[in-house]
Motif scaffolding. Structure first.
Motif, short mmCIF file in Angstrom:
data_model
loop_
_atom_site.label_atom_id
_atom_site.label_comp_id
_atom_site.label_asym_id
_atom_site.label_seq_id
_atom_site.Cartn_x
_atom_site.Cartn_y
_atom_site.Cartn_z
N GLN A 264 40.28 49.30 182.36
CA GLN A 264 41.66 48.75 182.61
C GLN A 264 42.93 50.55 183.01
O GLN A 264 43.94 50.41 183.02
N GLN A 265 42.65 51.37 181.71
CA GLN A 265 44.11 52.20 181.86
C GLN A 265 44.38 53.22 182.77
O GLN A 265 45.51 52.80 183.12
N ARG A 266 44.04 52.99 184.32
CA ARG A 266 44.54 53.55 185.22
C ARG A 266 44.03 52.63 186.70
O ARG A 266 44.43 53.27 187.75
N LEU A 267 44.18 51.24 186.26
CA LEU A 267 43.55 50.23 186.99
C LEU A 267 44.75 49.66 187.91
O LEU A 267 45.10 49.19 187.65
N ILE A 268 45.05 50.11 189.47
CA ILE A 268 46.25 50.06 190.28
C ILE A 268 45.88 48.56 191.07
O ILE A 268 46.25 47.57 191.31
N ALA A 269 44.40 48.59 191.58
CA ALA A 269 43.62 47.27 192.49
C ALA A 269 42.81 45.95 191.67
O ALA A 269 41.49 47.10 191.81
N LEU A 270 42.40 45.15 191.62
CA LEU A 270 41.26 44.83 192.09
C LEU A 270 40.76 43.41 193.37
O LEU A 270 42.10 43.54 193.96
N HIS A 271 39.73 43.64 193.79
CA HIS A 271 39.66 42.59 194.92
C HIS A 271 37.95 42.31 194.73
O HIS A 271 36.75 42.18 194.05
N ASN A 272 38.24 41.04 195.48
CA ASN A 272 37.13 40.10 194.86
C ASN A 272 37.00 39.41 196.61
O ASN A 272 36.92 38.48 197.12
N LEU A 273 35.06 40.36 196.45
CA LEU A 273 34.99 40.12 197.65
C LEU A 273 34.38 39.41 198.16
O LEU A 273 34.41 38.59 198.95
N ASP A 274 34.01 38.38 196.72
CA ASP A 274 33.98 37.15 197.29
C ASP A 274 33.82 36.21 196.27
O ASP A 274 34.76 36.27 194.62
N CYS A 275 33.98 34.60 196.40
CA CYS A 275 34.24 34.00 195.12
C CYS A 275 33.38 33.43 193.74
O CYS A 275 32.06 33.13 194.63
N HIS B 105 39.57 38.91 186.39
CA HIS B 105 40.88 39.15 186.43
C HIS B 105 40.84 39.51 184.84
O HIS B 105 42.77 41.20 185.47
N GLY B 106 41.11 39.28 183.83
CA GLY B 106 40.93 40.02 183.06
C GLY B 106 40.94 41.89 182.59
O GLY B 106 41.18 42.08 181.51
N ARG B 107 39.74 41.88 183.70
CA ARG B 107 39.78 43.51 183.79
C ARG B 107 40.92 44.35 183.69
O ARG B 107 41.25 45.18 183.18
N ILE B 108 41.46 43.81 184.37
CA ILE B 108 43.01 44.37 185.24
C ILE B 108 44.74 43.41 184.00
O ILE B 108 44.97 45.01 184.65
#
Length: 630
Positions: free
Chosen positions: A459-470, A481-484
């Motif tokens: 997570q140190q430099r994470l600016i965005a997270l993308h959920n391509l599927d649900c 979501h807890g990763r970011i």
């Protein structure tokens, strides 16, 4: 102790060291825990106790059963008892065949068992006579049964058991009972709860409601356990063993979401997808009417195909042409734009996709080329381009990951800064990859929920997270979501995007997540004052908004708007505050937040006035500031 310490050749030595050593703490992996052997006597004692309890319950229910449905449900309990007896007897027989010198679980001298990520043991089957009700525990894993016997043994001997997890309820209402069964079986029996059905009669309530059909072809009435009743009593009982600490209570520093919530990215359906969804409606009708053998087609297969089609129609129709507007194209555009925006600070991104994961090595000569042209990811700009695709490319399009990577490379992302978690087969390789992401040497990491959720700290430099599927379970979405949204992230604000195809199965999947998340948040609320709770929370409303957008049905969107007008007001207030912050710095920017209708609310920091913008967001919202250093 490492998993290799529990290999057959070394297991006896390790068990002897545990039993004879003066240890303060013995740390082992989940995969090694089941290798701590149970004795035949312990398994037999547990089997006799469980079967006696279930048979007594069966006789009680048989005395009151009158309708044909009730009698049918009793037969299901009988079959469940028989299966449990057979499984436990098989365990006892296999233990008896092992060496008599094997040190058993109860001989290890343990005083306390501490289980991290305890939700991994939630799939414990509980017999019930409730039928045709969604939301009941139905799985029965060997790992969960092993944990059940070991925790039962420790508590019987007045030892201690501690479960640690951020998601004690991952999927169904029955998991709350499973956790209580692990940790407070004696307390449940003291208040007259000996079986799951008695727990349901006190604390849960079936509810009938309209929901979208899995095939997306309309609505149906479905009965589901989705309501908590007698909450103060249940909370008082559960909190004898539950110590809940929220992020807010712990005061952990973590980034906030730009716009305050997940940003939905909705793409229009292709003509091929519309035709395919209609074919799924016909398939589902055939399944329900019995016109097709379940081994040939069934609802599980229908839903699975709909899930794949929502991601990319070529996953179910290999000869379909590549669509110019797709979830993959929208993902590539957003990832590339953020990549170039945060080059100086080496901002990193995660992409989650549980479907069409890499099946090869992903490297070298065996890597399947997809040969995406530079114009294709650009959408409207390539309307006049001639799309040429070979049969090989259509087949290889099953590898969605490679198509995403090739699209990113064509958009200017450095090839060596893109990685697949599936390329790492060992713990050492994963650790090296995680270090590269934290250092900004790898800036785009793609993977599935199972490989990139629990235990991954990048997570140190994470600016965005993308959920391509649900994912199917709200707990999995929370783990993503807890990763970011995690302490240690150097950015004060960040992005989370969810990609949806309008008129596809995405609406149904987010509906499931909404239904489950509603219950979970009610159960985990820190303070319970009402006796019955079934209102949705802000988090659930966000999932409901995504469902309404993805359905493509104007009436559903209207229903959501009329039930949540304050969401628009909240977005206006948030954007006003953000624009005032930028205005005070002498900066002029445009910020956009999606409304439940799919349009956007916009503010300009110079004028600080609200305006509405229909259609897709023109650009990504600018970031508020540089990352925190330290």
């Amino acid at each position: 102790m490492a998993p290799e310490d529990f290999a057959r050749q070394r297991r006896g030595i390790v068990l002897s060291r545990i039993a004879t050593g003066d240890w303060d703490l013995v740390v082992i992996a989940h995969s090694s825990f089941t290798m701590l052997p149970l004795s035949a006597d312990l398994v037999t004692a547990f089997r006799d106790k469980e079967t006696d309890r279930l048979r007594a319950y069966l006789e009680e229910q048989r005395a009151t059963a009158t309708s044909s449905d009730e009698k049918r449900s009793l037969k299901q309990i009988e079959r469940a008892i028989k299966r449990l007896e057979e499984r436990l007897q098989s365990m006892a027989d296999s233990i008896a065949r092992d060496s008599a010198r094997t040190i058993a679980w109860e001989e290890l001298g343990l005083d306390m068992l501490i289980v991290d990520e305890a939700h991994a043991y939630k799939n414990l089957f509980v017999p019930t006579r409730l039928t045709n009700i969604a939301g009941l525990p139905s799985a029965h894993s060997q790992r969960a049964l092993d944990m059940r016997i070991k925790t039962w043994d420790l508590l019987q001997r007045q030892k201690k058991v501690v479960f640690l997890t951020a998601t004690p309820i991952m999927n169904t209402i029955g998991e709350a009972y499973v956790m209580q069964l692990y940790l407070q079986e004696q307390q449940l029996e003291a208040v007259g709860i000996h079986h799951f059905d008695e727990w349901v009669s006190l604390y849960a309530q079936p509810k009938m409601a309209f929901e979208m059909k899995p095939d997306g072809g309309g609505f149906r009435m479905n009965t589901r356990l989705a309501t908590f009743v007698n909450l103060p009593e249940m909370s008082a009982l559960w909190r004898q063993v539950l110590n809940l600490r929220t992020k807010a209570q712990m005061g952990l520093p973590e980034p906030e979401l730009v716009t305050g919530k997940v940003i939905p990215v909705v793409v229009p359906p292709s003509a091929a997808l519309k035709r395919y969804v209609q074919s799924l409606v016909a398939r589902a009708d055939d399944v329900r009417s019995g016109r097709v053998d379940p081994s040939v087609d069934n609802m599980l297969r229908v839903v699975g195909d709909g899930h794949k089609a929502a991601l990319d129609i070529r996953l179910v129709v290999p000869k379909a042409p590549r669509t110019r507007r797709s979830k993959i194209g929208a993902l590539v555009a957003n990832v590339a734009q953020l990549y170039h925006t945060y080059v100086p600070l080496r901002g990193t991104q995660l992409v989650f996709c549980d479907l069409a994961t890499p099946k090869g090595s992903g490297r070298g000569a065996e890597e399947p080329p997809t040969r995406i042209t530079l114009a294709e990811p650009q959408g409207e700009a390539s309307e006049g381009a001639q799309e040429v695709e070979t049969a090989e490319e259509r087949w290889l399009s099953n590898f969605v990951y490679y198509e995403i990577r090739d699209g990113l490379v064509a958009s200017g992302v450095a090839r060596h800064e893109i990685a697949f978690i599936h390329d790492c087969a060992t713990k050492a390789q994963r650790d090296a990859l995680f270090a590269a992401v934290n250092e900004g040497r790898v800036r785009v990491l793609l993977g599935s929920t199972g490989k990139m959720s629990v235990g991954m700290n990048v997570q140190q430099r994470l600016i965005a997270l993308h959920n391509l599927d649900c994912p199917w379970r709200p707990g999995d979405l929370e783990q993503r979501h807890g990763r970011i949204l995690r302490q240690g992230n150097q950015w004060p604000t960040c992005y989370i995007f969810s990609y949806l195809t309008e008129g596809s199965f995405d609406a149904y999947l987010y509906q499931l997540v909404e239904s489950k998340a509603r219950f979970i948040e009610q159960a985990m609320a820190g303070e319970i004052t009402a006796r019955t709770v079934e209102d949705t929370s802000d988090v659930v409303l966000s999932a409901a908004e995504i469902k309404a957008i993805a359905s493509g049905n104007p009436q559903i969107v209207y229903g959501f708007l009329t039930s949540a007008p304050d969401r628009v007001v909240s977005s206006c207030r948030f954007l006003t505050e953000q624009c005032q912050r930028f205005s005070s710095r002498g900066q002029e920017v445009d910020l956009w937040a999606p409304t439940p209708s799919g349009s956007q609310i916009g503010h300009n920091s110079a004028s600080c006035c609200a305006r509405s913008q229909p259609g897709p967001r023109p650009t990504l919202p600018p970031h508020s500031s540089a990352p925190r250093v330290g």
